[in-house]
Design a protein around this motif. Sequence first.
Motif, mmCIF file in Angstrom:
data_model
loop_
_atom_site.group_PDB
_atom_site.id
_atom_site.type_symbol
_atom_site.label_atom_id
_atom_site.label_comp_id
_atom_site.label_asym_id
_atom_site.label_seq_id
_atom_site.Cartn_x
_atom_site.Cartn_y
_atom_site.Cartn_z
ATOM 1 N N PHE A 58 0.853 -1.191 0.000
ATOM 2 C CA PHE A 58 0.000 0.000 0.000
ATOM 3 C C PHE A 58 0.884 1.234 0.000
ATOM 4 C CE2 PHE A 58 0.703 -0.556 4.569
ATOM 5 C CZ PHE A 58 0.793 0.745 5.059
ATOM 6 N N VAL A 59 0.278 2.348 -0.392
ATOM 7 C CA VAL A 59 0.991 3.619 -0.448
ATOM 8 C C VAL A 59 0.331 4.593 0.516
ATOM 9 C CG1 VAL A 59 1.209 5.677 -1.919
ATOM 10 C CG2 VAL A 59 2.046 3.483 -2.730
ATOM 11 N N ALA A 60 1.147 5.383 1.198
ATOM 12 C CA ALA A 60 0.646 6.462 2.058
ATOM 13 C C ALA A 60 1.080 7.798 1.468
ATOM 14 C CB ALA A 60 1.202 6.312 3.472
ATOM 15 N N GLN A 61 0.093 8.659 1.263
ATOM 16 C CA GLN A 61 0.398 10.044 0.882
ATOM 17 C C GLN A 61 0.893 10.751 2.133
ATOM 18 O OE1 GLN A 61 1.022 12.421 -1.501
ATOM 19 N NE2 GLN A 61 -1.021 12.294 -2.381
ATOM 20 N N THR A 62 1.965 11.510 2.050
ATOM 21 C CA THR A 62 2.473 12.175 3.250
ATOM 22 C C THR A 62 2.505 13.688 3.068
ATOM 23 O OG1 THR A 62 4.837 12.408 2.749
ATOM 24 C CG2 THR A 62 4.074 10.211 3.446
ATOM 25 N N ASN A 63 2.460 14.388 4.195
ATOM 26 C CA ASN A 63 2.608 15.841 4.156
ATOM 27 C C ASN A 63 4.057 16.265 3.979
ATOM 28 O OD1 ASN A 63 0.223 17.521 4.181
ATOM 29 N ND2 ASN A 63 -0.366 16.340 5.982
ATOM 30 N N GLY A 64 4.935 15.313 3.706
ATOM 31 C CA GLY A 64 6.315 15.624 3.340
ATOM 32 C C GLY A 64 6.479 15.763 1.833
ATOM 33 N N ASN A 65 5.335 15.857 1.106
ATOM 34 C CA ASN A 65 5.339 15.983 -0.360
ATOM 35 C C ASN A 65 5.954 14.773 -1.058
ATOM 36 O OD1 ASN A 65 4.119 18.534 -0.222
ATOM 37 N ND2 ASN A 65 6.096 19.542 -0.011
ATOM 38 N N TYR A 66 5.681 13.587 -0.516
ATOM 39 C CA TYR A 66 6.052 12.347 -1.194
ATOM 40 C C TYR A 66 5.096 11.247 -0.752
ATOM 41 C CZ TYR A 66 8.258 10.748 3.164
ATOM 42 O OH TYR A 66 8.489 10.370 4.455
ATOM 43 N N MET A 67 5.024 10.195 -1.556
ATOM 44 C CA MET A 67 4.245 9.012 -1.193
ATOM 45 C C MET A 67 5.208 7.900 -0.814
ATOM 46 S SD MET A 67 1.224 9.144 -4.072
ATOM 47 C CE MET A 67 2.305 9.529 -5.425
ATOM 48 N N LYS A 127 12.053 3.102 -2.520
ATOM 49 C CA LYS A 127 11.121 3.790 -3.423
ATOM 50 C C LYS A 127 10.410 4.926 -2.713
ATOM 51 C CE LYS A 127 9.887 0.052 -6.517
ATOM 52 N NZ LYS A 127 8.877 -0.897 -6.883
ATOM 53 N N ARG A 128 10.470 6.109 -3.340
ATOM 54 C CA ARG A 128 9.699 7.252 -2.865
ATOM 55 C C ARG A 128 9.151 7.968 -4.081
ATOM 56 N NH1 ARG A 128 11.929 10.562 2.327
ATOM 57 N NH2 ARG A 128 11.579 12.365 1.037
ATOM 58 N N ARG A 173 9.402 6.832 -11.030
ATOM 59 C CA ARG A 173 9.661 8.043 -11.825
ATOM 60 C C ARG A 173 8.353 8.695 -12.272
ATOM 61 N NH1 ARG A 173 14.185 5.323 -14.983
ATOM 62 N NH2 ARG A 173 16.033 5.857 -13.783
ATOM 63 N N ILE A 174 8.381 10.024 -12.405
ATOM 64 C CA ILE A 174 7.224 10.737 -12.953
ATOM 65 C C ILE A 174 7.192 10.489 -14.458
ATOM 66 C CG2 ILE A 174 6.190 13.007 -13.383
ATOM 67 C CD1 ILE A 174 7.589 13.959 -10.772
ATOM 68 N N ILE A 175 6.051 9.964 -14.941
ATOM 69 C CA ILE A 175 5.895 9.707 -16.379
ATOM 70 C C ILE A 175 5.306 10.933 -17.070
ATOM 71 C CG2 ILE A 175 4.691 8.275 -18.092
ATOM 72 C CD1 ILE A 175 4.448 6.172 -15.950
ATOM 73 N N HIS A 176 4.349 11.581 -16.364
ATOM 74 C CA HIS A 176 3.603 12.664 -17.010
ATOM 75 C C HIS A 176 2.966 13.529 -15.923
ATOM 76 C CE1 HIS A 176 1.521 14.609 -20.313
ATOM 77 N NE2 HIS A 176 0.380 14.498 -19.672
#
Length: 327
Positions: free
Chosen positions: A224-233, A248-249, A289-292
């Motif tokens: 699972f993934v957690a969205q964080t207030n550190g501007n990353y998942m 992985k971040r 990586r950001i794809i789009h």
Amino acid sequence: SELIKPYLGSKYKLTEVPKSLIFYMSKHSGPVNEIQWCPVQEQSHMLLSASMDKTVKVWDAVNTGCSLKTYSCHSCAVRAARWSSCGRRILSGGFDSMLHLTDVETGKQIFSSKSEFRISALKFHPTESNIFVCGGFSPEVKAWDVRTSKVLRVYKAAVQQTLDILFLPEGREFLTSTDAVSRDSADRTIIAWDFQSAAKISNQIFHERYTCPSLTLHPKEPVFVAQTNGNYMALFSAQRPYRINKRKRYEGHKVEGFAVGCEFSPDGTLLVTGSSDGKVFFYNYHTARIIHTLSPHKEACVSAIFHPVLPSLLATCDWAGEIKIWQ
């Protein structure tokens, strides 16, 4: 919907990043907190939205982009709303501390109850369709049974607010993300619970000093993934002891205190998130990586969700009350 019919029963094709705007839907007069596609595949042209304008709406977000129904049973902002698994009912909770289960067609309340706290998170149990868990501005999370209108179980945590709830596969365990980030330790930020016994399984899952406004489960892998207030998942194992994957971040988007949602594509290849600057970021799940990036909104984009059947159809919503559909 005729557009969905050809895809029913066939294997979901690979998700591609949507490029063009199909519908711009703006009938909410306040921020949209949550959107969800109808879980019944044959009726998945319908999109549910919950707003700070005290309403819940159902849209035809595939064929026409029009609002089909508006439900005004709350007297304050609606923070959370979920489809029932049969697609005939909508569960909603709001800052009026009310819980309502509404018949989609008639608009009548099948179940209504006042909670002791303002509600900010609701989830139906994945296998028990009459049971849901709710949390909010309280140290307690509660499991309810809509057949009896009674609380089944209470889960007690030393926190002030529950931000999100995530059931793990089969529903034996669930996670809550909370506002508990103390100066000396970050325990209790994500708590794992045994659903049946109400026992805490772990509160030592995430050790960084950020709250996690949303949690999402991978559709195929036990993570699972957690969205964080550190501007990353952050990525975690969905099996005990729920270890974080330090390699992985997913970063690049902004959260900045908004309850920004994140979600995987149905095939699990992409991770999509909104961003407080109005953008939507698409990450390759495997490489991080950001794809789009899309720039669909001027205000904070708090949710971006892929359609469960139609490959690459995406719904986004924002703090200005707008909902957009992309393909």
